[in-house]
Design a protein around this motif. Structure first.
Motif, PDB file in Angstrom:
ATOM      1  N   PHE A   8      -8.458   3.042  -0.764  1.00  0.00           N
ATOM      2  CA  PHE A   8      -7.675   1.811  -0.751  1.00  0.00           C
ATOM      3  C   PHE A   8      -7.091   1.598   0.632  1.00  0.00           C
ATOM      4  O   PHE A   8      -6.507   2.510   1.220  1.00  0.00           O
ATOM      5  N   ASP A   9      -7.258   0.394   1.131  1.00  0.00           N
ATOM      6  CA  ASP A   9      -6.647  -0.005   2.393  1.00  0.00           C
ATOM      7  C   ASP A   9      -5.612  -1.083   2.123  1.00  0.00           C
ATOM      8  O   ASP A   9      -5.741  -1.863   1.176  1.00  0.00           O
ATOM      9  N   TYR A  10      -4.595  -1.140   2.972  1.00  0.00           N
ATOM     10  CA  TYR A  10      -3.672  -2.266   2.985  1.00  0.00           C
ATOM     11  C   TYR A  10      -3.929  -3.108   4.221  1.00  0.00           C
ATOM     12  O   TYR A  10      -4.177  -2.566   5.310  1.00  0.00           O
ATOM     13  N   THR A  11      -3.874  -4.422   4.069  1.00  0.00           N
ATOM     14  CA  THR A  11      -3.903  -5.346   5.185  1.00  0.00           C
ATOM     15  C   THR A  11      -2.583  -6.094   5.216  1.00  0.00           C
ATOM     16  O   THR A  11      -2.186  -6.699   4.199  1.00  0.00           O
ATOM     17  N   VAL A  12      -1.898  -6.044   6.362  1.00  0.00           N
ATOM     18  CA  VAL A  12      -0.565  -6.634   6.471  1.00  0.00           C
ATOM     19  C   VAL A  12      -0.444  -7.406   7.782  1.00  0.00           C
ATOM     20  O   VAL A  12      -1.116  -7.095   8.764  1.00  0.00           O
ATOM     21  N   PRO A  13       0.455  -8.402   7.815  1.00  0.00           N
ATOM     22  CA  PRO A  13       0.725  -9.099   9.079  1.00  0.00           C
ATOM     23  C   PRO A  13       1.465  -8.173  10.040  1.00  0.00           C
ATOM     24  O   PRO A  13       2.039  -7.152   9.637  1.00  0.00           O
ATOM     25  N   THR A  14       1.448  -8.562  11.307  1.00  0.00           N
ATOM     26  CA  THR A  14       2.213  -7.814  12.296  1.00  0.00           C
ATOM     27  C   THR A  14       2.792  -8.767  13.320  1.00  0.00           C
ATOM     28  O   THR A  14       2.223  -9.840  13.586  1.00  0.00           O
ATOM     29  N   ASN A  15       3.914  -8.386  13.895  1.00  0.00           N
ATOM     30  CA  ASN A  15       4.398  -9.000  15.120  1.00  0.00           C
ATOM     31  C   ASN A  15       3.829  -8.197  16.279  1.00  0.00           C
ATOM     32  O   ASN A  15       3.243  -7.127  16.086  1.00  0.00           O
ATOM     33  N   VAL A  16       4.046  -8.666  17.493  1.00  0.00           N
ATOM     34  CA  VAL A  16       3.574  -7.898  18.641  1.00  0.00           C
ATOM     35  C   VAL A  16       4.209  -6.513  18.653  1.00  0.00           C
ATOM     36  O   VAL A  16       3.566  -5.518  18.992  1.00  0.00           O
ATOM     37  N   ASP A  17       5.469  -6.445  18.224  1.00  0.00           N
ATOM     38  CA  ASP A  17       6.187  -5.165  18.267  1.00  0.00           C
ATOM     39  C   ASP A  17       6.107  -4.388  16.966  1.00  0.00           C
ATOM     40  O   ASP A  17       6.817  -3.405  16.782  1.00  0.00           O
ATOM     41  N   GLY A  18       5.246  -4.774  16.044  1.00  0.00           N
ATOM     42  CA  GLY A  18       5.034  -3.950  14.857  1.00  0.00           C
ATOM     43  C   GLY A  18       5.112  -4.711  13.549  1.00  0.00           C
ATOM     44  O   GLY A  18       5.384  -5.910  13.513  1.00  0.00           O
ATOM     45  N   ILE A  19       4.856  -3.995  12.462  1.00  0.00           N
ATOM     46  CA  ILE A  19       4.861  -4.600  11.133  1.00  0.00           C
ATOM     47  C   ILE A  19       6.294  -4.848  10.664  1.00  0.00           C
ATOM     48  O   ILE A  19       7.247  -4.269  11.191  1.00  0.00           O
ATOM     49  N   THR A  20       6.436  -5.697   9.680  1.00  0.00           N
ATOM     50  CA  THR A  20       7.761  -6.072   9.194  1.00  0.00           C
ATOM     51  C   THR A  20       8.395  -4.942   8.381  1.00  0.00           C
ATOM     52  O   THR A  20       7.704  -4.034   7.905  1.00  0.00           O
ATOM     53  N   GLN A  21       9.700  -5.046   8.204  1.00  0.00           N
ATOM     54  CA  GLN A  21      10.392  -4.052   7.389  1.00  0.00           C
ATOM     55  C   GLN A  21       9.888  -4.075   5.954  1.00  0.00           C
ATOM     56  O   GLN A  21       9.789  -3.029   5.300  1.00  0.00           O
ATOM     57  N   ASP A  22       9.565  -5.258   5.444  1.00  0.00           N
ATOM     58  CA  ASP A  22       9.037  -5.340   4.076  1.00  0.00           C
ATOM     59  C   ASP A  22       7.732  -4.563   3.946  1.00  0.00           C
ATOM     60  O   ASP A  22       7.509  -3.871   2.945  1.00  0.00           O
ATOM     61  N   SER A  23       6.861  -4.667   4.952  1.00  0.00           N
ATOM     62  CA  SER A  23       5.608  -3.915   4.911  1.00  0.00           C
ATOM     63  C   SER A  23       5.867  -2.418   5.032  1.00  0.00           C
ATOM     64  O   SER A  23       5.197  -1.611   4.371  1.00  0.00           O
ATOM     65  N   LYS A  24       6.819  -2.036   5.864  1.00  0.00           N
ATOM     66  CA  LYS A  24       7.187  -0.623   5.970  1.00  0.00           C
ATOM     67  C   LYS A  24       7.667  -0.094   4.620  1.00  0.00           C
ATOM     68  O   LYS A  24       7.293   1.005   4.197  1.00  0.00           O
ATOM     69  N   ASN A  25       8.494  -0.890   3.949  1.00  0.00           N
ATOM     70  CA  ASN A  25       9.004  -0.472   2.637  1.00  0.00           C
ATOM     71  C   ASN A  25       7.872  -0.356   1.622  1.00  0.00           C
ATOM     72  O   ASN A  25       7.875   0.560   0.772  1.00  0.00           O
TER      73      ASN A  25
END
Length: 346
Positions: free
Chosen positions: A186-203
């Protein structure tokens, strides 16, 4: 670091020479995909045969997007949420078989941006973990696939019950697969900003760890930054990937970096992207053919797990515009695909 044109060309030649060719036996029928795979997206909502596009472009592995429920509240995923296109061999089965016969394979992708706006991602729509797991198992057994991508964007990572259900279903299916002698990743695909993924994605990723869900790769979508700033897309890809690596160190303490890089996936949007066409002086985000060379070489050197782009059906020229059917830049037919395909290797 910018890789000079000659060095990049030499490196790409080496990729093509050393990449391990696929075989029908190794690609499908319960066998894992290559450890480092290039798998551009095939838009299942557009007409076309994935095997024919693969043959024309040279792509051997495809990410087929998307599987969604027809309406919010349903537990039955179908291709593009169309109730007339269920998960069945009649839908793409013959094409997948043709692709495997030439040494390729497919990844099935759930969710996507459209599902995020309508509550039709399987884990947002369905409140029964067992039924979510049954949907994943149905895709696996129907098409004999070994990898599922979960594209979670928009409001989806904020739906905490849905996040928890999705991760519980992953863990359940991984146990089911092990008990039945099947390979599944299983892979996850998530949005990112230039400086990294969002806190919601981290959670969300932390919740996966807590639920015992083994996420094989985290793919970051290195485009559509929505900050109204011009971007050097290759540079920003590298910055975002290094930020993801730092987050993976937190999630998996003690794992060496060379292993963590294998959990990094990159997804580009070729040419002019969705947001790139909105600048007053022209597009702000353009992933050029030159960027494709640069990122393919960089990805090989860092040994990341997955390289992809949106989308195979856009890999043709239509300078000066954003379109769902072409790149918006001057290019040769299938130029991005042919540049990035040599990344696939074991």
């Amino acid at each position: 670091m910018f890789i000079p044109r000659l060095a990049a060309a030499v490196a790409l030649t080496a990729l093509a020479a050393t990449a391990i060719p696929g075989s029908a036996a190794a690609a499908g029928h319960g066998h894992a995909l290559p450890e480092h795979v290039f798998a551009p997206y095939f838009q299942t909502y557009n007409p076309g045969d994935p095997a024919e596009q693969a043959a024309a472009s040279g792509a051997r592995y495809l990410t087929m997007a998307f599987l969604q429920t027809p309406v919010a509240g349903s537990c039955e995923a179908t291709w593009d949420g169309d109730p007339n296109r269920p998960i069945s061999w009649a839908q793409y089965g013959d094409s997948i078989a043709k692709l495997r016969a030439t040494g390729g394979d497919v990844i099935a992708s759930y969710g996507g941006g459209d599902a995020s706006g309508h509550g039709t991602d399987i884990a947002d729509s369905c409140t029964d973990v067992d039924k979510i797991a049954e949907s994943f198992e149905k895709v696996i057994t129907t098409y004999d696939i070994t990898r599922i991508d979960l594209d979670v964007e928009g409001p989806m990572p904020k739906n905490l019950p849905g996040v928890d259900r999705r991760n519980k279903a992953i863990a359940q299916v991984e146990k089911w697969a092990a008990a039945h002698g099947r390979t599944i990743q299983f892979d996850y695909t998530v949005p990112t900003n230039v400086d990294g993924i969002t806190q919601d994605s981290k959670n969300m990723l932390a919740n996966a760890v807590a639920n015992g869900a083994d996420v094989h790769i985290v793919n970051i979508m290195t485009f559509d930054y929505y900050d109204n700033k011009p971007h050097e897309m290759a540079d920003d890809t590298r910055t975002a990937a290094n930020s993801l690596l730092a987050e993976l160190r937190v999630l998996h303490p003690g794992t060496p970096d060379h292993k963590l890089w294998q959990q990094v996936g990159i997804i580009e949007m070729i040419g002019v992207d969705d947001y790139g066409s909105g600048g007053e002086t022209g597009p702000l985000e353009i992933f050029t053919p030159r960027d494709a060379v640069d990122i393919t070489v960089w990805s090989w050197l860092h040994n990341i797990g997955s390289l992809s782009f949106w989308a195979l059906g856009r890999d043709s020229a239509c300078p000066g515009q954003h379109s769902d059917k072409c790149s918006g830049v001057q290019q040769a037919p299938w130029q991005y695909t042919r540049t990035m395909t040599p990344f696939t290797h074991n």
